[in-house]
Design a protein around this motif. Structure first.
Motif, PDB file in Angstrom:
ATOM      1  N   GLU A   9      34.130 -17.153   7.612  1.00  0.00           N
ATOM      2  CA  GLU A   9      33.877 -18.334   6.782  1.00  0.00           C
ATOM      3  C   GLU A   9      34.792 -19.496   7.157  1.00  0.00           C
ATOM      4  N   HIS A  10      35.741 -19.231   8.041  1.00  0.00           N
ATOM      5  CA  HIS A  10      36.716 -20.263   8.420  1.00  0.00           C
ATOM      6  C   HIS A  10      36.607 -20.629   9.903  1.00  0.00           C
ATOM      7  N   LEU A  11      35.478 -20.329  10.509  1.00  0.00           N
ATOM      8  CA  LEU A  11      35.325 -20.564  11.942  1.00  0.00           C
ATOM      9  C   LEU A  11      35.205 -22.051  12.264  1.00  0.00           C
ATOM     10  N   LEU A  12      35.894 -22.448  13.327  1.00  0.00           N
ATOM     11  CA  LEU A  12      35.731 -23.792  13.879  1.00  0.00           C
ATOM     12  C   LEU A  12      34.784 -23.768  15.073  1.00  0.00           C
ATOM     13  N   THR A  13      34.890 -22.712  15.848  1.00  0.00           N
ATOM     14  CA  THR A  13      34.006 -22.532  17.004  1.00  0.00           C
ATOM     15  C   THR A  13      33.916 -21.046  17.310  1.00  0.00           C
ATOM     16  N   GLN A  14      32.800 -20.641  17.892  1.00  0.00           N
ATOM     17  CA  GLN A  14      32.569 -19.224  18.157  1.00  0.00           C
ATOM     18  C   GLN A  14      31.772 -19.060  19.441  1.00  0.00           C
ATOM     19  N   ALA A  15      32.100 -18.014  20.188  1.00  0.00           N
ATOM     20  CA  ALA A  15      31.347 -17.716  21.408  1.00  0.00           C
ATOM     21  C   ALA A  15      29.953 -17.225  21.044  1.00  0.00           C
ATOM     22  N   ASP A  16      29.045 -17.322  21.966  1.00  0.00           N
ATOM     23  CA  ASP A  16      27.673 -16.856  21.756  1.00  0.00           C
ATOM     24  C   ASP A  16      27.690 -15.371  21.398  1.00  0.00           C
ATOM     25  N   PRO A  17      27.203 -15.003  20.197  1.00  0.00           N
ATOM     26  CA  PRO A  17      27.221 -13.588  19.788  1.00  0.00           C
ATOM     27  C   PRO A  17      26.444 -12.682  20.732  1.00  0.00           C
ATOM     28  N   GLY A  18      25.543 -13.256  21.519  1.00  0.00           N
ATOM     29  CA  GLY A  18      24.750 -12.447  22.438  1.00  0.00           C
ATOM     30  C   GLY A  18      25.514 -11.997  23.669  1.00  0.00           C
ATOM     31  N   LEU A  19      26.688 -12.580  23.904  1.00  0.00           N
ATOM     32  CA  LEU A  19      27.481 -12.201  25.071  1.00  0.00           C
ATOM     33  C   LEU A  19      28.155 -10.853  24.849  1.00  0.00           C
ATOM     34  N   ASP A  20      28.113 -10.002  25.848  1.00  0.00           N
ATOM     35  CA  ASP A  20      28.791  -8.704  25.779  1.00  0.00           C
ATOM     36  C   ASP A  20      30.144  -8.836  26.480  1.00  0.00           C
ATOM     37  N   LEU A  21      31.175  -9.084  25.679  1.00  0.00           N
ATOM     38  CA  LEU A  21      32.512  -9.316  26.235  1.00  0.00           C
ATOM     39  C   LEU A  21      33.400  -8.084  26.156  1.00  0.00           C
ATOM     40  N   GLY A  22      32.872  -7.003  25.614  1.00  0.00           N
ATOM     41  CA  GLY A  22      33.664  -5.788  25.491  1.00  0.00           C
ATOM     42  C   GLY A  22      34.717  -5.909  24.398  1.00  0.00           C
ATOM     43  N   GLU A  23      35.771  -5.102  24.519  1.00  0.00           N
ATOM     44  CA  GLU A  23      36.821  -5.094  23.492  1.00  0.00           C
ATOM     45  C   GLU A  23      37.978  -6.032  23.819  1.00  0.00           C
ATOM     46  N   ASN A  24      38.044  -6.512  25.036  1.00  0.00           N
ATOM     47  CA  ASN A  24      39.166  -7.367  25.435  1.00  0.00           C
ATOM     48  C   ASN A  24      38.934  -8.798  24.959  1.00  0.00           C
ATOM     49  N   THR A  25      39.020  -8.968  23.656  1.00  0.00           N
ATOM     50  CA  THR A  25      38.753 -10.270  23.048  1.00  0.00           C
ATOM     51  C   THR A  25      39.900 -10.657  22.127  1.00  0.00           C
ATOM     52  N   LEU A  26      39.919 -11.928  21.779  1.00  0.00           N
ATOM     53  CA  LEU A  26      40.983 -12.460  20.928  1.00  0.00           C
ATOM     54  C   LEU A  26      40.423 -13.618  20.111  1.00  0.00           C
ATOM     55  N   ALA A  27      40.711 -13.608  18.819  1.00  0.00           N
ATOM     56  CA  ALA A  27      40.335 -14.717  17.935  1.00  0.00           C
ATOM     57  C   ALA A  27      41.597 -15.491  17.591  1.00  0.00           C
ATOM     58  N   LEU A  28      41.592 -16.778  17.851  1.00  0.00           N
ATOM     59  CA  LEU A  28      42.795 -17.588  17.687  1.00  0.00           C
ATOM     60  C   LEU A  28      42.780 -18.371  16.381  1.00  0.00           C
ATOM     61  N   GLY A  29      43.972 -18.515  15.804  1.00  0.00           N
ATOM     62  CA  GLY A  29      44.138 -19.485  14.734  1.00  0.00           C
ATOM     63  C   GLY A  29      44.117 -20.878  15.336  1.00  0.00           C
ATOM     64  N   ALA A  30      43.777 -21.867  14.518  1.00  0.00           N
ATOM     65  CA  ALA A  30      43.641 -23.229  15.036  1.00  0.00           C
ATOM     66  C   ALA A  30      44.950 -23.741  15.636  1.00  0.00           C
ATOM     67  N   GLY A  31      46.076 -23.353  15.045  1.00  0.00           N
ATOM     68  CA  GLY A  31      47.369 -23.793  15.567  1.00  0.00           C
ATOM     69  C   GLY A  31      47.669 -23.200  16.928  1.00  0.00           C
ATOM     70  N   VAL A  32      47.346 -21.915  17.097  1.00  0.00           N
ATOM     71  CA  VAL A  32      47.546 -21.260  18.395  1.00  0.00           C
ATOM     72  C   VAL A  32      46.655 -21.914  19.445  1.00  0.00           C
ATOM     73  N   ALA A  33      45.392 -22.146  19.069  1.00  0.00           N
ATOM     74  CA  ALA A  33      44.449 -22.769  20.002  1.00  0.00           C
ATOM     75  C   ALA A  33      44.924 -24.154  20.428  1.00  0.00           C
ATOM     76  N   TYR A  34      45.485 -24.893  19.487  1.00  0.00           N
ATOM     77  CA  TYR A  34      45.984 -26.242  19.801  1.00  0.00           C
ATOM     78  C   TYR A  34      47.084 -26.180  20.854  1.00  0.00           C
ATOM     79  N   HIS A  35      48.025 -25.258  20.676  1.00  0.00           N
ATOM     80  CA  HIS A  35      49.135 -25.152  21.627  1.00  0.00           C
ATOM     81  C   HIS A  35      48.670 -24.669  22.998  1.00  0.00           C
ATOM     82  N   LEU A  36      47.573 -23.922  23.026  1.00  0.00           N
ATOM     83  CA  LEU A  36      47.053 -23.439  24.307  1.00  0.00           C
ATOM     84  C   LEU A  36      46.077 -24.428  24.937  1.00  0.00           C
ATOM     85  N   GLY A  37      45.755 -25.481  24.209  1.00  0.00           N
ATOM     86  CA  GLY A  37      44.812 -26.463  24.729  1.00  0.00           C
ATOM     87  C   GLY A  37      43.380 -25.975  24.723  1.00  0.00           C
TER      88      GLY A  37
END
Length: 380
Positions: free
Chosen positions: A109-137
């Motif tokens: 309910e707090h998503l700003l952006t999300q990858a296409d749910p149809g993509l099979d990315l496996g388990e090696n995934t990460l969901a970032l907080g907005a502050g973390v994403a900002y620092h990583l660009g």
């Protein structure tokens, strides 16, 4: 002078009512921000970085889950890591969790952006907080960018000659960016616990989250774990912040109470002027057998009338200001906040506290001033 005293008491009462309402509104606003960031209950180790659960502990938690079917116990594997994306780096905490964590914290309910749910990315995934994403660009998760997770691997074989081997590294896909609460967003990244456990080598969770605020359940957990673990609810998890806010409220309340005391001294002047104007009438009453206690009662009632009038006017004025702020909005929080106008809360507890303080101070000053007035008339 009685009008001056009345106005002073009214303004002091109104200010106290508004300030209590504003502090309560701010506290509720902050608490609401932590509703999705913090779990209802958190079981943290009293010592050490991990909550080492024995077979007996697991059996107890399973029995509690059976006793309280709505309760969910979620182990969280927390590890401080370095994230890198291109030339951008940021130190944060990766939380290895299950899908239950995502549901209970309502991250979707707090998503700003999300990858296409149809993509099979496996388990090696990460969901970032907005502050973390900002620092990583990182500003978009579609297509999902790749970040590298670094973790020190210091052991007995680590020397200055093999420092490169002393760091674990793992590439993961960013699947979403969410905004829950500022502090949470800048310090947390969410990942499946399977790869976090494998990557960090953690055998025990850092802490347990309990998604149920049943008081009986909390007492049962506290009795079982004793001093081995610390149990905290949402507000207790942010104890320092709320202690500071409540301390500020007490300081401001003390200042306003002092203002009411100063305003109440206007009653002394008002009663003194009344006594001087009615000096001949007072002597007449004395000559007719009126006792000092009866005269004191007359002046006390006059002083109390001023206090009650000031209290009533101030309470009405304060309530009007609060209602205007609540339903119309006058004082703005400024840009960048989660709501436009400063929050306020109407509560009978605030009215009771204000009434107790104002009437106690006013009554005390009235009693004291009555004695002073009678004494001055006798000496005149």
């Amino acid at each position: 002078m009685s009008l001056t005293a009345l106005v002073g008491l009214a303004l002091g009462t109104a200010a106290m009512t508004v300030v209590l309402s504003a502090f309560a509104g701010l506290e509720d606003l902050v608490a609401d921000q932590f509703e999705d960031a913090n779990p209802p209950l958190k079981i943290s180790p009293a010592n050490g970085p991990y909550l080492a659960l024995t077979a007996e502990d697991s059996a107890f938690l399973n029995s509690e889950a059976d006793r309280y079917p709505e309760a969910v116990f979620e182990p969280v594997f927390e590890q401080r890591v370095l994230l890198a994306q291109g030339e951008n780096q940021h130190i944060t905490y990766v939380l290895g969790v299950s899908d239950e964590y995502v549901r209970e914290h309502r991250l979707n309910e707090h998503l700003l952006t999300q990858a296409d749910p149809g993509l099979d990315l496996g388990e090696n995934t990460l969901a970032l907080g907005a502050g973390v994403a900002y620092h990583l660009g990182v500003s978009n998760a579609n297509p999902p960018p790749i970040v590298t997770v670094y973790l020190p691997k210091i052991d007995a074989t680590t020397t200055a000659l093999n420092l490169r081997d002393a760091v674990r590294a793992k590439n993961v896909f960013i699947t979403s960016i969410h905004t829950v609460q500022p502090d949470y967003d800048v310090h947390k990244a969410i990942a499946p616990k399977s790869w976090v456990q494998a990557f960090t080598g953690a055998k025990h969770p850092s802490y347990l989250e309990v998604y149920d605020d049943n008081n009986a359940l909390r007492k049962s957990i506290e009795m079982y774990f004793g001093d081995r673990a610390t149990i905290a609810d949402r507000l207790e998890q942010e104890a320092t912040l709320f202690k500071v806010m409540r301390s500020e409220r007490l300081v401001v309340l003390a200042i306003l109470a002092f203002v009411v005391v100063l305003a109440s001294f206007g009653i002394v002047s008002a009663l003194t002027i009344i006594a001087l104007e009615k000096k001949s009438d007072i002597y007449t009453l004395w000559s007719m057998g009126t006792s000092n206690s009866q005269l004191r009662s007359i002046f006390f009632k006059n002083g109390l009338l001023i206090v009650l009038a000031g209290w009533a006017v101030g309470l009405s004025l304060g309530t009007t200001i609060i209602l205007i702020q609540k339903y119309v909005g006058v004082v703005s929080l400024g840009s960048g906040y989660i709501q436009e106008f400063y929050p306020v809360v109407l509560s009978w507890k605030h009215y009771l506290l204000t009434t107790t303080i104002v009437l106690s101070i006013g009554t005390t000053i009235s009693m004291w001033s009555t004695g002073k007035v009678i004494q001055q008339i006798k000496e005149a």
